[in-house]
Design a protein around this motif. Structure first.
Motif, PDB file in Angstrom:
ATOM      1  N   TYR A 227       0.840  -1.198   0.000  1.00  0.00           N
ATOM      2  CA  TYR A 227       0.000   0.000   0.000  1.00  0.00           C
ATOM      3  C   TYR A 227       0.878   1.253   0.000  1.00  0.00           C
ATOM      4  O   TYR A 227       2.077   1.167  -0.265  1.00  0.00           O
ATOM      5  N   HIS A 228       0.291   2.405   0.280  1.00  0.00           N
ATOM      6  CA  HIS A 228       1.006   3.660   0.094  1.00  0.00           C
ATOM      7  C   HIS A 228       2.232   3.791   0.996  1.00  0.00           C
ATOM      8  O   HIS A 228       3.315   4.154   0.527  1.00  0.00           O
ATOM      9  N   ASP A 229       2.073   3.521   2.276  1.00  0.00           N
ATOM     10  CA  ASP A 229       3.195   3.700   3.206  1.00  0.00           C
ATOM     11  C   ASP A 229       4.136   2.493   3.135  1.00  0.00           C
ATOM     12  O   ASP A 229       4.392   1.801   4.123  1.00  0.00           O
ATOM     13  N   ILE A 230       4.671   2.266   1.967  1.00  0.00           N
ATOM     14  CA  ILE A 230       5.402   1.040   1.663  1.00  0.00           C
ATOM     15  C   ILE A 230       6.676   0.849   2.496  1.00  0.00           C
ATOM     16  O   ILE A 230       7.032  -0.303   2.806  1.00  0.00           O
ATOM     17  N   PRO A 231       7.394   1.902   2.933  1.00  0.00           N
ATOM     18  CA  PRO A 231       8.573   1.638   3.778  1.00  0.00           C
ATOM     19  C   PRO A 231       8.203   1.048   5.134  1.00  0.00           C
ATOM     20  O   PRO A 231       9.045   0.448   5.802  1.00  0.00           O
ATOM     21  N   ASN A 232       6.949   1.241   5.559  1.00  0.00           N
ATOM     22  CA  ASN A 232       6.493   0.748   6.847  1.00  0.00           C
ATOM     23  C   ASN A 232       5.356  -0.259   6.706  1.00  0.00           C
ATOM     24  O   ASN A 232       4.609  -0.497   7.661  1.00  0.00           O
ATOM     25  N   ASP A 233       5.233  -0.853   5.542  1.00  0.00           N
ATOM     26  CA  ASP A 233       4.183  -1.841   5.299  1.00  0.00           C
ATOM     27  C   ASP A 233       4.738  -3.243   5.579  1.00  0.00           C
ATOM     28  O   ASP A 233       5.869  -3.405   6.042  1.00  0.00           O
ATOM     29  N   LEU A 234       3.963  -4.256   5.278  1.00  0.00           N
ATOM     30  CA  LEU A 234       4.376  -5.629   5.555  1.00  0.00           C
ATOM     31  C   LEU A 234       5.674  -6.005   4.848  1.00  0.00           C
ATOM     32  O   LEU A 234       6.442  -6.831   5.342  1.00  0.00           O
ATOM     33  N   ALA A 235       5.918  -5.395   3.709  1.00  0.00           N
ATOM     34  CA  ALA A 235       7.126  -5.709   2.933  1.00  0.00           C
ATOM     35  C   ALA A 235       8.282  -4.771   3.275  1.00  0.00           C
ATOM     36  O   ALA A 235       9.176  -4.560   2.444  1.00  0.00           O
ATOM     37  N   HIS A 236       8.319  -4.237   4.500  1.00  0.00           N
ATOM     38  CA  HIS A 236       9.343  -3.245   4.845  1.00  0.00           C
ATOM     39  C   HIS A 236      10.758  -3.807   4.714  1.00  0.00           C
ATOM     40  O   HIS A 236      11.687  -3.079   4.355  1.00  0.00           O
ATOM     41  N   ARG A 237      10.949  -5.095   4.973  1.00  0.00           N
ATOM     42  CA  ARG A 237      12.288  -5.677   4.823  1.00  0.00           C
ATOM     43  C   ARG A 237      12.722  -5.682   3.356  1.00  0.00           C
ATOM     44  O   ARG A 237      13.887  -5.424   3.040  1.00  0.00           O
ATOM     45  N   GLU A 238      11.781  -5.983   2.467  1.00  0.00           N
ATOM     46  CA  GLU A 238      12.096  -5.970   1.042  1.00  0.00           C
ATOM     47  C   GLU A 238      12.443  -4.566   0.570  1.00  0.00           C
ATOM     48  O   GLU A 238      13.394  -4.368  -0.198  1.00  0.00           O
ATOM     49  N   VAL A 239      11.678  -3.584   1.052  1.00  0.00           N
ATOM     50  CA  VAL A 239      11.941  -2.193   0.681  1.00  0.00           C
ATOM     51  C   VAL A 239      13.307  -1.761   1.196  1.00  0.00           C
ATOM     52  O   VAL A 239      14.099  -1.134   0.469  1.00  0.00           O
TER      53      VAL A 239
END
Length: 262
Positions: A227-239
């Motif tokens: 979703y929008h807040d991608i650095p703090n979303d479920l995929a934060h490790r990938e980001v």
């Protein structure tokens, strides 16, 4: 608490040091956030040997001011530029990558366009380059992220505020800044990474990919299920991994100037 003198007020900032650092990142947060929401990302970067510096924007966090209000994204970029100067004077041996999310992404892009010799690359996550999408206007049910730790931090943040009164100013400022970035960024030869969540309501990954094709050296990545807040979303490790990979690669190659400065 560390502050520096900004354009019209004192700006709070955080600095996360790293052992045996090989690069440093200027981290610019989004609207309604502050640098305190980025401890997790900063920890991942410092573990990879990347120092992190970040200001609380005017109207946010410990910087204070009218909640969520700022005169222009250009002024936020000027404040960020002062911190950039502090970074480069403190650690002149370390190359700099600018990393910005949403409002911070446009702030970082404006700063990158001004400072051809002071930064090595630019990462933009959830960049609202085209302002408020018509389909998102007036919506209060949009999902920003699904990571429970981040959502809990926002919900219980003592520095948080009701964003609704400041949103008209936000979108007006972003419309002006987005136009400047779309016009000026293609002149830069510096490497750029765009990261967007698949379900970003404010920065569609398809449009980001189209914009990336207009730039000299740009990669666009869409995060499935994000979703929008991608650095703090479920995929934060990938980001975080994408940011670390790009920063390490770019900084080992050295700075790249804009076309106009060559």
């Amino acid at each position: 608490m560390p502050f520096f003198d900004g354009v019209r007020n004192k700006i709070y900032y955080r600095h996360w040091a790293a052992r045996s650092a090989h690069a440093q990142v200027l981290l610019l947060h989004g609207f309604g956030e502050h640098t305190g929401h980025y401890h997790r990302l900063a920890g991942q970067l410092t573990d990879a040997g990347i120092e992190v510096w970040g200001p609380d924007h005017l109207g946010h966090g410990h910087t204070g001011g009218r909640p969520g209000m700022f005169p222009s994204v250009d002024e936020l970029a000027s404040n960020a530029g002062i911190l950039l100067d502090l970074m480069t004077s403190t650690r002149p041996d370390l190359p700099v990558v600018i990393v910005g999310h949403s409002l911070g992404a446009l702030t970082g892009a404006l700063l990158a366009m001004r400072t051809a010799t002071a930064r090595t690359g630019l990462v933009m996550t959830g960049a609202p380059l085209w302002g408020l999408p018509p389909e998102a206007e007036g919506r209060t049910d949009l999902i920003m992220a699904k990571d429970e730790e981040y959502l809990d931090a926002l919900a219980n943040d003592p520095l948080g505020f009701d964003t609704a009164p400041a949103e008209p100013n936000l979108w007006s400022a972003l419309a002006v800044a987005g136009c400047k970035v779309r016009t000026g960024l293609p002149a830069l030869i510096m490497p750029i990474l765009l990261i967007n969540g698949e379900h970003d309501a404010f920065a569609a990954p398809g449009k980001a990919s189209e914009f990336a094709s207009e730039l000299h050296q740009c990669r666009a990545v869409a995060i499935p299920g994000g979703y929008h807040d991608i650095p703090n979303d479920l995929a934060h490790r990938e980001v975080a991994g994408l940011i670390i990979e790009a920063t390490t690669q770019w900084c080992s190659a050295g700075p790249v100037l804009s076309a106009s400065s060559r």
